[in-house]
Design a protein around this motif. Sequence first.
Motif, mmCIF file in Angstrom:
data_model
loop_
_atom_site.group_PDB
_atom_site.id
_atom_site.type_symbol
_atom_site.label_atom_id
_atom_site.label_comp_id
_atom_site.label_asym_id
_atom_site.label_seq_id
_atom_site.Cartn_x
_atom_site.Cartn_y
_atom_site.Cartn_z
ATOM 1 N N THR A 25 4.264 -9.871 -12.556
ATOM 2 C CA THR A 25 3.386 -10.960 -12.148
ATOM 3 C C THR A 25 3.597 -11.260 -10.675
ATOM 4 O O THR A 25 4.709 -11.102 -10.153
ATOM 5 C CB THR A 25 3.669 -12.231 -12.967
ATOM 6 N N SER A 26 2.558 -11.670 -9.998
ATOM 7 C CA SER A 26 2.706 -12.129 -8.620
ATOM 8 C C SER A 26 3.164 -13.581 -8.658
ATOM 9 O O SER A 26 3.124 -14.230 -9.696
ATOM 10 C CB SER A 26 1.385 -12.007 -7.857
ATOM 11 N N GLY A 27 3.606 -14.081 -7.531
ATOM 12 C CA GLY A 27 4.101 -15.448 -7.524
ATOM 13 C C GLY A 27 4.305 -15.958 -6.122
ATOM 14 O O GLY A 27 3.825 -15.377 -5.153
ATOM 15 N N ALA A 28 5.051 -17.027 -6.010
ATOM 16 C CA ALA A 28 5.284 -17.661 -4.719
ATOM 17 C C ALA A 28 6.202 -16.799 -3.862
ATOM 18 O O ALA A 28 6.809 -15.835 -4.326
ATOM 19 C CB ALA A 28 5.903 -19.037 -4.943
ATOM 20 N N THR A 62 -3.598 3.666 4.639
ATOM 21 C CA THR A 62 -2.293 3.216 5.125
ATOM 22 C C THR A 62 -2.221 1.690 5.130
ATOM 23 O O THR A 62 -1.243 1.094 4.674
ATOM 24 C CB THR A 62 -2.032 3.776 6.533
ATOM 25 N N LEU A 63 -3.257 1.045 5.647
ATOM 26 C CA LEU A 63 -3.265 -0.420 5.686
ATOM 27 C C LEU A 63 -3.438 -1.018 4.297
ATOM 28 O O LEU A 63 -2.880 -2.082 3.995
ATOM 29 C CB LEU A 63 -4.353 -0.910 6.631
ATOM 30 N N ALA A 64 -4.188 -0.339 3.442
ATOM 31 C CA ALA A 64 -4.345 -0.835 2.067
ATOM 32 C C ALA A 64 -2.999 -0.869 1.346
ATOM 33 O O ALA A 64 -2.731 -1.793 0.563
ATOM 34 C CB ALA A 64 -5.327 0.043 1.304
ATOM 35 N N PHE A 65 -2.150 0.121 1.623
ATOM 36 C CA PHE A 65 -0.839 0.103 0.976
ATOM 37 C C PHE A 65 -0.001 -1.063 1.474
ATOM 38 O O PHE A 65 0.742 -1.676 0.705
ATOM 39 C CB PHE A 65 -0.092 1.422 1.206
ATOM 40 N N ARG A 66 -0.109 -1.399 2.733
ATOM 41 C CA ARG A 66 0.619 -2.559 3.242
ATOM 42 C C ARG A 66 0.109 -3.858 2.612
ATOM 43 O O ARG A 66 0.900 -4.741 2.289
ATOM 44 C CB ARG A 66 0.518 -2.599 4.764
ATOM 45 N N ARG A 67 -1.187 -3.942 2.403
ATOM 46 C CA ARG A 67 -1.724 -5.130 1.716
ATOM 47 C C ARG A 67 -1.181 -5.211 0.293
ATOM 48 O O ARG A 67 -0.933 -6.315 -0.224
ATOM 49 C CB ARG A 67 -3.249 -5.100 1.733
ATOM 50 N N HIS A 68 -1.010 -4.075 -0.346
ATOM 51 C CA HIS A 68 -0.404 -4.035 -1.680
ATOM 52 C C HIS A 68 1.001 -4.634 -1.648
ATOM 53 O O HIS A 68 1.352 -5.476 -2.495
ATOM 54 C CB HIS A 68 -0.374 -2.585 -2.167
ATOM 55 N N LEU A 69 1.805 -4.247 -0.674
ATOM 56 C CA LEU A 69 3.166 -4.781 -0.574
ATOM 57 C C LEU A 69 3.149 -6.274 -0.285
ATOM 58 O O LEU A 69 3.885 -7.048 -0.915
ATOM 59 C CB LEU A 69 3.944 -4.032 0.506
ATOM 60 N N TRP A 70 2.322 -6.691 0.653
ATOM 61 C CA TRP A 70 2.228 -8.121 0.980
ATOM 62 C C TRP A 70 1.771 -8.945 -0.219
ATOM 63 O O TRP A 70 2.207 -10.080 -0.411
ATOM 64 C CB TRP A 70 1.281 -8.329 2.157
ATOM 65 N N SER A 71 0.876 -8.371 -1.032
ATOM 66 C CA SER A 71 0.347 -9.121 -2.178
ATOM 67 C C SER A 71 1.429 -9.476 -3.179
ATOM 68 O O SER A 71 1.269 -10.416 -3.962
ATOM 69 C CB SER A 71 -0.767 -8.318 -2.872
ATOM 70 N N HIS A 72 2.530 -8.734 -3.157
ATOM 71 C CA HIS A 72 3.639 -9.019 -4.062
ATOM 72 C C HIS A 72 4.731 -9.838 -3.386
ATOM 73 O O HIS A 72 5.795 -10.068 -3.984
ATOM 74 C CB HIS A 72 4.216 -7.718 -4.616
ATOM 75 N N GLY A 73 4.492 -10.282 -2.164
ATOM 76 C CA GLY A 73 5.435 -11.143 -1.472
ATOM 77 C C GLY A 73 6.442 -10.425 -0.596
ATOM 78 O O GLY A 73 7.294 -11.063 0.025
ATOM 79 N N LEU A 74 6.374 -9.087 -0.562
ATOM 80 C CA LEU A 74 7.313 -8.315 0.242
ATOM 81 C C LEU A 74 6.900 -8.312 1.706
ATOM 82 O O LEU A 74 5.709 -8.311 2.029
ATOM 83 C CB LEU A 74 7.377 -6.872 -0.256
ATOM 84 N N GLY A 75 7.874 -8.306 2.604
ATOM 85 C CA GLY A 75 7.599 -8.030 3.993
ATOM 86 C C GLY A 75 7.445 -6.534 4.197
ATOM 87 O O GLY A 75 7.890 -5.727 3.369
ATOM 88 N N VAL A 76 6.809 -6.153 5.287
ATOM 89 C CA VAL A 76 6.644 -4.742 5.635
ATOM 90 C C VAL A 76 7.494 -4.430 6.855
ATOM 91 O O VAL A 76 7.372 -5.092 7.891
ATOM 92 C CB VAL A 76 5.177 -4.395 5.910
ATOM 93 N N GLY A 271 13.722 1.554 2.006
ATOM 94 C CA GLY A 271 12.661 2.518 1.756
ATOM 95 C C GLY A 271 12.318 2.639 0.290
ATOM 96 O O GLY A 271 11.166 2.874 -0.072
ATOM 97 N N ILE A 272 13.296 2.450 -0.592
ATOM 98 C CA ILE A 272 13.013 2.587 -2.021
ATOM 99 C C ILE A 272 12.096 1.482 -2.516
ATOM 100 O O ILE A 272 11.449 1.620 -3.564
ATOM 101 C CB ILE A 272 14.324 2.613 -2.841
ATOM 102 N N PHE A 273 11.998 0.377 -1.778
ATOM 103 C CA PHE A 273 11.090 -0.680 -2.206
ATOM 104 C C PHE A 273 9.626 -0.334 -1.924
ATOM 105 O O PHE A 273 8.738 -1.087 -2.306
ATOM 106 C CB PHE A 273 11.470 -2.014 -1.561
ATOM 107 N N ASP A 274 9.362 0.805 -1.290
ATOM 108 C CA ASP A 274 7.989 1.312 -1.180
ATOM 109 C C ASP A 274 7.461 1.658 -2.569
ATOM 110 O O ASP A 274 6.474 1.064 -3.022
ATOM 111 C CB ASP A 274 7.979 2.507 -0.220
#
Length: 383
Positions: A25-28, A62-76, A271-274
């Motif tokens: 689930t996504s969250g704060a 490439t940018l879509a993948f970064r949006r995927h990471l941000w959507s889960h609260g992760l920094g890039v 890197g494994i958090f990719d």
Amino acid sequence: MTIHLPDFEGGVRIYEPRPEPLAVTSGAAFTSRTVFSAAHVVADPYADVSPDSPAAVDWESTLAFRRHLWSHGLGVAEAMDTAQRGMGLEWAGAAELIRRSAAEARSVGGLIACGVGTDQIAAGSLAEVRAAYEEQLALVEESGAQAILMASRALAAAASGPEDYLEVYGHLLRQASEPVILHWLGPMFDPALEGYWGSSDLDAATDTFLEVIAAHPDKVDGIKVSLLDAQREIDIRRRLPGGVRCYTGDDFNYPELIAGDEKGFSHALLGIFDPLGPLAAEAVRVLDTGNVAGFRELLDPTVELSRHLFQTPTRFYKTGVVFLAWLAGHQSHFTMVGGLQSARSLPHFARAYELADGLGLFPDPKLAEERMRNLLSLYGVAQ
């Protein structure tokens, strides 16, 4: 439905894919840890390039993948070794990546930090190394991103001892407009960095590294340690000045280092958090509640996959990361800049698929299975 996977002994084993992905689930935003995922780049599969050509990047994917990471609260963590800096992505491509990703981060409110190195020069004097660092630092700061001062092959070649590292890094830290992250990348990730900080003796190198930080604590947000040595990271972490964070870069021991102990913990830049993005974010949110056991229950089972992807020669872990992004549907192909998709064997890919599928990392397990079957057919593995 089963799939036949090649093993490491020249045989074939039968594997039954998982029918459903792991529910996350996504969250704060995270409250207990700052967490960056170093992100890979997606190559343009239709570009007419050779391994020696400048990188041809599919910017949209490439940018879509970064949006995927941000959507889960992760920094890039952008333009790092996971993005194939020095292994297919040259400085001109990295500079464009930094500009585009920083602009994208602003548009979505995402956390971003970008790698600053010296890869526009192959070698040079200490003055030329400083100038190369300065050029990249200026670009990152102008983009509005936080700077990560990466280890430099050119500095490793030019430095005659610890004093040269103290001088170069001190010069850069005095110039930095905002606190930076220092990155100590071990030779298992890049053999050209052997003897970094002026010594192959890790105790002596650690002392120099900490001397740089102690001289400029107001200019160092944190350090990223990528030595795959959990105890050394803990020892360094305990010697840091107050207010300076430790970001683990240990892709072998990250659950215990992030969980921490009675004397402190590590944040994360991994890197494994990719490939682990959604699962890692879920685990950190559990940790935010104070539930260390629940955090470890989620993240500990991922270590086997990480150790597999980062096995010797460790620098080729990027191939497994991109392979899993393809299986997960984040990109339409398994092509890498510099032709690096050829850097791992078919049994390696098969085991990576099996471990990732077992963790439920694929949003569409059927798609992942279909793509794995397609790859196997190219190698002549009958189903």
